[in-house]
Scaffold this motif. Structure first.
Motif, PDB file in Angstrom:
ATOM      1  N   VAL A  84     -15.470 -10.718 115.935  1.00  0.00           N
ATOM      2  CA  VAL A  84     -14.192 -10.563 116.626  1.00  0.00           C
ATOM      3  C   VAL A  84     -14.362  -9.485 117.672  1.00  0.00           C
ATOM      4  N   ILE A  85     -14.092  -9.866 118.931  1.00  0.00           N
ATOM      5  CA  ILE A  85     -14.326  -8.939 120.033  1.00  0.00           C
ATOM      6  C   ILE A  85     -13.142  -7.996 120.173  1.00  0.00           C
ATOM      7  N   GLU A  86     -13.440  -6.741 120.447  1.00  0.00           N
ATOM      8  CA  GLU A  86     -12.377  -5.738 120.566  1.00  0.00           C
ATOM      9  C   GLU A  86     -11.397  -6.132 121.671  1.00  0.00           C
ATOM     10  N   GLY A  87     -10.104  -6.126 121.325  1.00  0.00           N
ATOM     11  CA  GLY A  87      -9.063  -6.397 122.311  1.00  0.00           C
ATOM     12  C   GLY A  87      -8.765  -7.857 122.558  1.00  0.00           C
ATOM     13  N   GLU A  88      -9.438  -8.754 121.859  1.00  0.00           N
ATOM     14  CA  GLU A  88      -9.173 -10.176 122.119  1.00  0.00           C
ATOM     15  C   GLU A  88      -7.999 -10.698 121.283  1.00  0.00           C
ATOM     16  N   PHE A  89      -7.462 -11.835 121.714  1.00  0.00           N
ATOM     17  CA  PHE A  89      -6.452 -12.557 120.955  1.00  0.00           C
ATOM     18  C   PHE A  89      -7.154 -13.776 120.376  1.00  0.00           C
ATOM     19  N   LEU A  90      -7.468 -13.675 119.098  1.00  0.00           N
ATOM     20  CA  LEU A  90      -8.199 -14.754 118.435  1.00  0.00           C
ATOM     21  C   LEU A  90      -7.254 -15.500 117.507  1.00  0.00           C
ATOM     22  N   THR A  91      -7.231 -16.815 117.621  1.00  0.00           N
ATOM     23  CA  THR A  91      -6.377 -17.603 116.733  1.00  0.00           C
ATOM     24  C   THR A  91      -7.243 -18.481 115.853  1.00  0.00           C
ATOM     25  N   ILE A  92      -6.912 -18.469 114.569  1.00  0.00           N
ATOM     26  CA  ILE A  92      -7.595 -19.360 113.637  1.00  0.00           C
ATOM     27  C   ILE A  92      -6.614 -20.490 113.327  1.00  0.00           C
ATOM     28  N   VAL A  93      -7.006 -21.719 113.643  1.00  0.00           N
ATOM     29  CA  VAL A  93      -6.135 -22.858 113.336  1.00  0.00           C
ATOM     30  C   VAL A  93      -6.795 -23.747 112.298  1.00  0.00           C
ATOM     31  N   GLY A  94      -5.961 -24.436 111.563  1.00  0.00           N
ATOM     32  CA  GLY A  94      -6.469 -25.369 110.575  1.00  0.00           C
ATOM     33  C   GLY A  94      -5.300 -25.926 109.807  1.00  0.00           C
ATOM     34  N   PRO A  95      -5.478 -27.095 109.210  1.00  0.00           N
ATOM     35  CA  PRO A  95      -4.387 -27.646 108.406  1.00  0.00           C
ATOM     36  C   PRO A  95      -4.142 -26.775 107.176  1.00  0.00           C
ATOM     37  N   SER A  96      -3.009 -26.992 106.489  1.00  0.00           N
ATOM     38  CA  SER A  96      -2.742 -26.165 105.313  1.00  0.00           C
ATOM     39  C   SER A  96      -3.799 -26.446 104.263  1.00  0.00           C
ATOM     40  N   GLY A  97      -4.234 -25.383 103.582  1.00  0.00           N
ATOM     41  CA  GLY A  97      -5.280 -25.538 102.583  1.00  0.00           C
ATOM     42  C   GLY A  97      -6.678 -25.434 103.153  1.00  0.00           C
ATOM     43  N   SER A  98      -6.792 -25.107 104.468  1.00  0.00           N
ATOM     44  CA  SER A  98      -8.126 -25.021 105.059  1.00  0.00           C
ATOM     45  C   SER A  98      -8.756 -23.649 104.820  1.00  0.00           C
ATOM     46  N   GLY A  99      -8.014 -22.730 104.214  1.00  0.00           N
ATOM     47  CA  GLY A  99      -8.592 -21.423 103.877  1.00  0.00           C
ATOM     48  C   GLY A  99      -8.277 -20.338 104.874  1.00  0.00           C
ATOM     49  N   LYS A 100      -7.441 -20.628 105.868  1.00  0.00           N
ATOM     50  CA  LYS A 100      -7.216 -19.620 106.908  1.00  0.00           C
ATOM     51  C   LYS A 100      -6.433 -18.414 106.393  1.00  0.00           C
ATOM     52  N   THR A 101      -5.456 -18.664 105.501  1.00  0.00           N
ATOM     53  CA  THR A 101      -4.704 -17.534 104.961  1.00  0.00           C
ATOM     54  C   THR A 101      -5.594 -16.671 104.057  1.00  0.00           C
ATOM     55  N   THR A 102      -6.444 -17.309 103.267  1.00  0.00           N
ATOM     56  CA  THR A 102      -7.382 -16.556 102.431  1.00  0.00           C
ATOM     57  C   THR A 102      -8.294 -15.699 103.297  1.00  0.00           C
ATOM     58  N   LEU A 103      -8.759 -16.269 104.399  1.00  0.00           N
ATOM     59  CA  LEU A 103      -9.619 -15.517 105.314  1.00  0.00           C
ATOM     60  C   LEU A 103      -8.876 -14.288 105.832  1.00  0.00           C
ATOM     61  N   LEU A 104      -7.617 -14.482 106.226  1.00  0.00           N
ATOM     62  CA  LEU A 104      -6.830 -13.384 106.766  1.00  0.00           C
ATOM     63  C   LEU A 104      -6.587 -12.307 105.710  1.00  0.00           C
ATOM     64  N   ARG A 105      -6.319 -12.749 104.486  1.00  0.00           N
ATOM     65  CA  ARG A 105      -6.063 -11.786 103.405  1.00  0.00           C
ATOM     66  C   ARG A 105      -7.298 -10.936 103.114  1.00  0.00           C
ATOM     67  N   MET A 106      -8.476 -11.532 103.292  1.00  0.00           N
ATOM     68  CA  MET A 106      -9.702 -10.751 103.110  1.00  0.00           C
ATOM     69  C   MET A 106      -9.852  -9.732 104.234  1.00  0.00           C
ATOM     70  N   LEU A 107      -9.500 -10.152 105.443  1.00  0.00           N
ATOM     71  CA  LEU A 107      -9.608  -9.234 106.574  1.00  0.00           C
ATOM     72  C   LEU A 107      -8.624  -8.076 106.423  1.00  0.00           C
ATOM     73  N   ALA A 108      -7.432  -8.372 105.860  1.00  0.00           N
ATOM     74  CA  ALA A 108      -6.414  -7.341 105.687  1.00  0.00           C
ATOM     75  C   ALA A 108      -6.662  -6.481 104.452  1.00  0.00           C
ATOM     76  N   GLY A 109      -7.554  -6.929 103.580  1.00  0.00           N
ATOM     77  CA  GLY A 109      -7.893  -6.136 102.400  1.00  0.00           C
ATOM     78  C   GLY A 109      -7.125  -6.520 101.146  1.00  0.00           C
ATOM     79  N   MET A 110      -6.332  -7.599 101.210  1.00  0.00           N
ATOM     80  CA  MET A 110      -5.553  -8.004 100.043  1.00  0.00           C
ATOM     81  C   MET A 110      -6.356  -8.870  99.078  1.00  0.00           C
ATOM     82  N   ASP A 111      -7.439  -9.441  99.575  1.00  0.00           N
ATOM     83  CA  ASP A 111      -8.384 -10.142  98.711  1.00  0.00           C
ATOM     84  C   ASP A 111      -9.780  -9.642  99.076  1.00  0.00           C
ATOM     85  N   GLN A 112     -10.691  -9.695  98.108  1.00  0.00           N
ATOM     86  CA  GLN A 112     -12.067  -9.297  98.400  1.00  0.00           C
ATOM     87  C   GLN A 112     -12.964 -10.526  98.460  1.00  0.00           C
TER      88      GLN A 112
END
Lengths: 266, 362
Positions: B34-62
């Motif tokens: 992830v490049i500093e200062g960029e606007f990166l969007t992760i798209v995918g249908p529901s159940g594709s794992g995008k929320t899990t990925l985000l939760r790991m980035l935020a520290g709510m999941d390991q």
């Protein structure tokens, strides 16, 4: 059509009045009996007096009994709210193995016949070798009241969005700050309702106290023993006072709840 | 997976990140800079794992495997309250018992900032997200949907994170307001210069706002690229279909020098070989509805198919025609001004040139 509506309304009124009379007439009778000049309870009441109320208020024995009852109810309230709060959090929020079983085991004592529960506890105390007193009564009350309070608080916890805690944590709060700033303030109405339930259920409980309070007496236990032997109009007097006390506690609690809700909506 | 060369240093780096719940693989081996200062969007249908990925980035999941680094330091186990990142929840997670001002001041309060400084900062942020000053004492539950979005944004900004995460915050907003908020979010990104990582199932949303888009499918990051790359150079059929309604024709390479043959539509076609694999002999031809055209008398195209119009829909400024070609339904979109004069028998010829179609490997 209009006539039919009016008739329906009339029946609703009659039914409501009937239920209210059925529910509250006995309490009113008790209050009347406490104001009777005669020593024995008989209708119609020929002469009224406040003598029995004064005697009741002056009695050192009754003062001590009320103190014991208050102490038991206060302790039960504090302990049951703490235990039930964490219990409710655990089973309403987290999904863990055995959660459903835990839920059932915790709730089950509510449905035990209280005299049976009291007897079982008494047998258990004597088997373990614990002298029964108001302290054992506190324990007995807890067995029955903690499940009730857990249910009451759990209702509030179920409607609580756990992402609020995650958000607070994500915004830099420590676990303790999350609890103080987010969890507790939002769950306050539920905790307060639970506390009210705990206090009133303990205050009015007779069967558990009868079996487990040993030589110590509580208000309901005293009322019963005086009913069996040595009746004076002090019995309905104390009964009426106890009811009024519970009613004012309820009113006060309701007022606090109302204030809590209003503050939340402000 | 295609990755464009990063002109700036990556602020966040994912190396072989994997997340499993018991036997279920939610996120599979993701590598991403992830490049500093960029606007990166992760798209995918529901159940594709995008929320899990985000939760790991935020520290709510390991992560179960792999590493997440921030400025080169491993942060896998760093809890959310110790990370310079902040997540805007799908539900927004505004504190219902606090006023707008107290919500925004929350991250400052827990940090021990005094009340006067907090209020000044809150009012400043309310200006940034275009909330009137009088809202400071307003009950947050009495705010409208759009206002709540702004409160959530201001609160996240009050934390002053280096990276802001968004978990589909616009999914419950009506279309018109969504368009306004998308634009505001993009402006906000420019003004603050912070790194934004946004999650959505709507590629339309992603196209409007993002510098780069990552497409997820079944726990994998299938493609990462600019909106232009994703739209015009999808790596496979999934990405091409995710971008919007498309016509897909399955084709096989003919004998040496002969044109490709259609499998689900009979015929021979001029096809550009797949970008990913020029030697492939089995591919999908993807034609966007707006690149298909009706051929009148005298019109020519490299490829053509005969069919019957059996339905038409108004899409506002455009009209979509459904054309039955054998067993297949092809979609053709024309601008309203070029609407097809409807012939009595509704039989038509649709055509396209090889250059208008994208070929992806099968």
């Amino acid at each position: 059509m209009e006539q039919e509506k009016a008739r329906t309304r009339l029946f609703i009124w009659l039914w409501t009045a009937f239920v209210v009379v059925l529910l509250y007439l006995p309490i009113a009778c008790g209050a009347l009996a406490s104001l009777s000049k005669g020593r024995y309870f008989a209708f119609p009441i020929r002469a009224f007096t406040s003598e029995w109320w004064e005697k009741t208020l002056d009695s050192i024995e009754i003062g001590m009994i009320v103190q014991t009852s208050l102490l038991v109810a206060a302790l039960v309230t504090v302990i049951s709210v703490v235990v039930a709060f964490f219990g409710a959090l655990a089973f309403a929020r987290y999904d863990w193995k055995g959660r459903r079983l835990f839920q059932k085991i915790v709730i089950l004592p509510i449905f035990f016949p209280q005299p049976v529960l009291g007897l079982a506890l008494l047998l258990w105390f004597s088997a373990v070798g614990i002298q029964t007193s108001w302290l054992t009564a506190v324990f007995a009350h807890l067995v029955w009241i903690v499940p009730v309070v857990t249910l009451v608080i759990a209702i509030q916890v179920y409607s609580f969005d756990p992402s609020l805690e995650e958000a607070a944590f994500d915004l830099g709060a420590t676990r303790w700050q999350v609890m103080r700033e987010v969890t507790l303030p939002i769950l306050w109405p539920g905790i307060w309702s639970g506390a009210l339930f705990a206090f009133l259920l303990s205050w009015g409980n007779f069967p558990l106290s009868l079996y487990t309070a040993g030589a110590d007496s509580t208000v309901p236990k005293w009322l019963y023993s005086k009913m069996v032997a040595g009746y004076t109009p002090m019995v309905p007097a104390l009964g009426t006072m106890s009811t009024l006390g519970a009613a004012s506690a309820l009113l006060l609690g309701g007022l606090v709840l109302w204030l809590l809700r209003r503050r939340a909506a402000a | 997976m295609t990755q464009e060369a990063a002109p700036k240093l990556p602020i966040l780096q994912l190396v072989g990140v994997r997340k499993t719940f018991n036997d279920f693989v939610a996120v599979e081996k993701i590598d991403l800079d992830v490049i500093e200062g960029e606007f990166l969007t992760i798209v995918g249908p529901s159940g594709s794992g995008k929320t899990t990925l985000l939760r790991m980035l935020a520290g709510m999941d390991q992560p179960s495997e792999g590493n997440i680094t921030l400025h080169g330091e491993r942060i896998n186990e760093v809890p959310p309250n110790k990370r310079p990142t902040c997540l805007v929840f799908q539900s927004l997670a505004l504190f219902p018992h606090k006023s707008v001002g107290d919500n925004i001041e929350f991250p400052l309060k827990v940090r021990g900032v005094d009340a006067k400084t907090r209020k000044a900062r809150a009012l400043e942020l309310m200006r940034v997200v275009r909330l009137p000053e009088s809202y400071h004492s307003k009950n947050v539950m009495k705010c409208s949907g759009g206002e709540r979005q702004r409160v959530a944004l201001a609160r996240a900004l009050a934390y002053d994170p280096e990276v802001l995460f968004f978990d589909e915050p616009l999914s419950a907003i009506d279309y018109k307001l969504k368009k306004v908020l998308e634009k505001e979010l993009k402006d906000l990104h420019k003004e603050t210069g912070k790194t934004f990582i946004y999650i959505t199932h709507s590629l339309e949303e992603a196209m409007v706002m993002s510098d780069r888009i990552g497409v997820m499918r079944a726990g994998r990051l299938v493609q990462v690229g600019t909106p232009e790359q994703i739209y015009n150079h999808p790596v496979d059929r999934f990405v091409s279909e995710f971008v919007g309604e498309v016509n897909v024709i399955e084709v096989k390479k003919g004998e040496e020098g002969a044109p490709w043959r259609g499998i689900d539509v009979p015929g021979a076609f001029h096809v550009r070989p797949p970008e990913e694999d020029a030697e492939a002999d089995h591919a999908f031809v993807v034609i966007r509805p707006e690149y298909l055209r009706f051929l009148g008398a005298g019109d020519t195209a490299q490829n053509s198919l005969k069919g019957m119009v059996y339905n038409e829909y108004s899409l506002g400024s455009r009209i979509q025609y459904q054309v039955r070609v054998g067993e297949k339904v092809m979609l053709v979109e024309l601008s309203r001004s070029k609407a097809l004069p409807i012939a009595a028998d509704r039989s038509v010829t649709v055509g396209w040139d090889a250059a208008d179609a994208i070929t992806v490997r099968a």
